[in-house]
Design a protein around this motif. Structure first.
Motif, PDB file in Angstrom:
ATOM      1  N   ASP A 103     -37.210  23.858 -55.913  1.00 10.03           N
ATOM      2  CA  ASP A 103     -36.645  25.215 -55.946  1.00 10.03           C
ATOM      3  C   ASP A 103     -37.487  26.203 -55.142  1.00 10.03           C
ATOM      4  N   ILE A 104     -38.808  26.076 -55.240  1.00 10.51           N
ATOM      5  CA  ILE A 104     -39.690  26.996 -54.521  1.00 10.51           C
ATOM      6  C   ILE A 104     -39.720  26.657 -53.038  1.00 10.51           C
ATOM      7  N   ALA A 141     -41.487  33.561 -53.230  1.00 10.73           N
ATOM      8  CA  ALA A 141     -40.573  32.435 -53.434  1.00 10.73           C
ATOM      9  C   ALA A 141     -40.273  32.218 -54.909  1.00 10.73           C
ATOM     10  N   SER A 142     -41.264  32.335 -55.756  1.00  6.17           N
ATOM     11  CA  SER A 142     -41.008  32.107 -57.184  1.00  6.17           C
ATOM     12  C   SER A 142     -40.192  33.241 -57.795  1.00  6.17           C
ATOM     13  N   PHE A 168     -37.890  34.966 -56.291  1.00  2.61           N
ATOM     14  CA  PHE A 168     -36.503  34.857 -55.852  1.00  2.61           C
ATOM     15  C   PHE A 168     -35.807  33.603 -56.376  1.00  2.61           C
ATOM     16  N   SER A 169     -36.539  32.511 -56.578  1.00  2.00           N
ATOM     17  CA  SER A 169     -35.870  31.282 -56.989  1.00  2.00           C
ATOM     18  C   SER A 169     -36.080  30.918 -58.453  1.00  2.00           C
ATOM     19  N   ARG A 217     -33.706  31.722 -63.001  1.00  3.67           N
ATOM     20  CA  ARG A 217     -33.620  30.558 -63.884  1.00  3.67           C
ATOM     21  C   ARG A 217     -34.390  30.815 -65.173  1.00  3.67           C
TER      22      ARG A 217
END
Length: 185
Positions: free
Chosen positions: A73-74, A136-137, A139-140, A144
């Motif tokens: 995911d990242i 990145a974390s 946004f992704s 979640r």
């Protein structure tokens, strides 16, 4: 054949850095651990290196334990940060072991530009990798995490990029100390 490529320790720097003290730890009437450079362990550089090793190990543990499930995911940010931690942690650990085992190695390495360049490189790569994995974390993984709060990857990755920012500052301080020592020799 000329020995112009050999790095030698100037006699005045040996006497300045290591006065005529007995090596090792005195136990009763004898000395033990005389092969270790115990004087190095009380220096600012050694304390920073110990801190960098501990914090880098924490980052590595968090990445392996919690980040592997979120690596897809990242994306590249995970692998960038993991490469930074692995490279800097292993080099710092090797330098620490060499300095602890040999005062000559420590004195010789302080005359070269290697440690200064390495610390500047580590400072820059930790800063960029922390920024990259932070964006990145968020946004992704954050969406979640909001939907299933039982996901442990997001808090672990947040901890990792904060630790990476702290490590960037520590390596910057280590670079400054290395620069001051390099200029004084």
């Amino acid at each position: 054949m000329s020995n112009s490529h050999v790095i030698r320790i100037p006699q005045n720097s040996i006497n300045f850095r290591r006065p005529n003290t007995k090596k090792g730890i005195k136990l009763g009437f004898c000395r033990v651990c005389t092969c270790f450079n115990l004087e190095f362990m009380s220096s600012k550089s050694a304390l920073l290196k110990v801190f960098e090793i501990i914090m880098g190990s924490c980052c590595e543990m968090l990445l392996i334990r919690f980040g592997m499930s979120a690596a897809c995911d990242i994306g590249e940010a995970f692998f960038s940060f993991h490469s930074t931690v692995t490279a800097c942690l292993s080099t710092t650990l090797i330098l620490m072991v060499c300095y602890f085992l040999s005062a000559k190695t420590y004195n010789l390495m302080q005359q070269t530009i290697f440690e200064l360049v390495f610390n500047l490189f580590a400072c820059g790569t930790y800063a960029s990798a922390s920024t990259f994995i932070g964006f990145a974390s968020n946004f992704s993984l954050y969406p979640r995490f909001l939907s299933t709060s039982s996901d442990a990857a997001f808090p672990a990755i947040v901890s990792v990029y904060y630790l990476g920012a702290i490590l960037s500052i520590c390596y910057g301080m280590d670079a400054w100390i290395s620069y001051k020592i390099f200029k004084s020799t």
